[in-house]
Design a protein around this motif. Structure first.
Motif, mmCIF file in Angstrom:
data_model
loop_
_atom_site.group_PDB
_atom_site.id
_atom_site.type_symbol
_atom_site.label_atom_id
_atom_site.label_comp_id
_atom_site.label_asym_id
_atom_site.label_seq_id
_atom_site.Cartn_x
_atom_site.Cartn_y
_atom_site.Cartn_z
ATOM 1 N N UNK A 188 0.841 -1.191 0.000
ATOM 2 C CA UNK A 188 0.000 0.000 0.000
ATOM 3 C C UNK A 188 0.880 1.246 0.000
ATOM 4 N N UNK A 189 0.362 2.321 -0.567
ATOM 5 C CA UNK A 189 1.032 3.619 -0.559
ATOM 6 C C UNK A 189 2.388 3.607 -1.253
ATOM 7 N N UNK A 190 2.513 2.839 -2.329
ATOM 8 C CA UNK A 190 3.769 2.871 -3.096
ATOM 9 C C UNK A 190 3.682 3.828 -4.291
ATOM 10 N N UNK A 191 2.466 4.317 -4.586
ATOM 11 C CA UNK A 191 2.329 5.276 -5.673
ATOM 12 C C UNK A 191 1.547 4.785 -6.875
ATOM 13 N N UNK A 192 0.699 3.779 -6.685
ATOM 14 C CA UNK A 192 -0.090 3.244 -7.795
ATOM 15 C C UNK A 192 -0.982 4.310 -8.422
ATOM 16 N N UNK A 193 -1.625 5.113 -7.571
ATOM 17 C CA UNK A 193 -2.551 6.123 -8.082
ATOM 18 C C UNK A 193 -1.809 7.211 -8.839
ATOM 19 N N UNK A 229 4.461 -1.309 -9.517
ATOM 20 C CA UNK A 229 5.005 -0.119 -8.867
ATOM 21 C C UNK A 229 5.636 -0.530 -7.547
ATOM 22 N N UNK A 230 6.859 -0.031 -7.297
ATOM 23 C CA UNK A 230 7.555 -0.375 -6.076
ATOM 24 C C UNK A 230 8.348 0.817 -5.560
ATOM 25 N N UNK A 231 8.934 0.651 -4.391
ATOM 26 C CA UNK A 231 9.766 1.688 -3.804
ATOM 27 C C UNK A 231 11.228 1.488 -4.199
ATOM 28 N N UNK A 257 -4.834 -1.502 -8.846
ATOM 29 C CA UNK A 257 -5.019 -2.407 -7.723
ATOM 30 C C UNK A 257 -5.235 -1.673 -6.414
ATOM 31 N N UNK A 258 -5.390 -2.449 -5.356
ATOM 32 C CA UNK A 258 -5.545 -1.897 -4.003
ATOM 33 C C UNK A 258 -4.534 -2.587 -3.108
ATOM 34 N N UNK A 259 -3.652 -1.807 -2.483
ATOM 35 C CA UNK A 259 -2.620 -2.414 -1.652
ATOM 36 C C UNK A 259 -1.689 -3.275 -2.475
ATOM 37 N N UNK A 260 -1.287 -4.410 -1.923
ATOM 38 C CA UNK A 260 -0.421 -5.343 -2.635
ATOM 39 C C UNK A 260 -1.220 -6.425 -3.344
ATOM 40 N N UNK A 261 -0.513 -7.421 -3.841
ATOM 41 C CA UNK A 261 -1.154 -8.449 -4.658
ATOM 42 C C UNK A 261 -2.046 -9.387 -3.846
ATOM 43 N N UNK A 262 -1.682 -9.629 -2.592
ATOM 44 C CA UNK A 262 -2.449 -10.583 -1.792
ATOM 45 C C UNK A 262 -3.411 -9.898 -0.827
ATOM 46 N N UNK A 263 -3.951 -8.776 -1.253
ATOM 47 C CA UNK A 263 -5.018 -8.126 -0.493
ATOM 48 C C UNK A 263 -6.305 -8.949 -0.680
#
Length: 230
Positions: free
Chosen positions: A12-17, A147-149, A117-123
């Motif tokens: 979450x909060x890595x910058x997808x949006x 998207x990653x940090x 997506x929402x959060x990570x892959x296994x949400x």
């Protein structure tokens, strides 16, 4: 030829949006008909007696065309939590078939549908833990942009996410390293990830505010070139 795709994240909060919004503008300025689509968003924002959801509000504020609310979101839940929990708190259930049908309808109307997506892959998307966002992505049969940090911990999170996508045979268009400060640690982190998997990648510098989206110029062409081949 166009290609519809997902923007997903390692967390979450890595910058997808931010990435979704940037790519939306990039394609709009090329003259393509494009819509972002956030199937599930959580966490209502209340400011000065006004309420909104930050993700779809960002789409709207930067779009060159008017976005239809019904196109860009299916579920919005007030609590900032995993979709399954936020839905449970409001007595709702997320209908994954409805989301997949909505994506297919959007594909008939737009050159590009950018699903976020929402959060990570296994949400989880259901309260029983039987269905995850990764399952939805796989069923949609669309490629992904991850998207990653660039900061400490990103090597592990990124490679685990890449492995999960590869295990499901989900095509990967490329990587976006967000909030890059360009220090020695981050340079090495990016290098190690790129050694692990040979994919097009871009780096987004840390932005002081979201309005800076209009000012950055990213070399996204290699990613779209790969998308066309997937």
């Amino acid at each position: 030829m166009a290609q519809h795709f997902w923007v997903v994240g390692t967390d979450t909060d890595v910058g997808k949006t931010l990435v979704t919004t940037y790519l939306m503008r990039f394609l709009q300025e090329k003259g393509d008909k494009v819509t972002p689509y956030k199937p599930v968003q959580t966490g209502i924002v209340i400011e000065n007696s006004k309420s909104y959801y930050a993700d779809t509000a960002l789409y709207q504020s930067f779009s060159n065309t008017v976005l239809v609310d019904e196109h860009i979101n299916s579920y919005s839940f007030k609590i900032a939590a995993s979709p399954h929990y936020a839905a449970m708190q409001e007595g709702e259930k997320i209908n994954k078939d409805g989301i997949l049908q909505h994506i297919n309808r959007l594909k008939t109307k737009f050159d590009y549908v950018i699903c976020e997506g929402a959060g990570g892959l296994f949400v989880p998307l259901d309260e029983c833990g039987n269905y995850y966002f990764l399952d939805l992505i796989q069923e949609s049969q669309l490629p992904v942009l991850l998207v990653t940090r660039t900061t400490l911990g990103t090597i592990n999170h990124t490679i685990l996410s890449l492995e999960a996508l590869k295990m499901r045979n989900i095509p990967i268009a490329g990587l976006v390293f967000n909030r890059d400060e360009g220090n020695e640690l981050e340079i090495n982190n990016v290098h190690m990830i790129q050694q692990y998997i040979n994919l097009p990648s871009i780096k987004i510098p840390s932005l002081e505010c979201t309005s800076s989206i209009r000012d950055i110029q990213l070399e996204v062409e290699p990613i779209f070139e790969r998308l066309m081949k997937l």
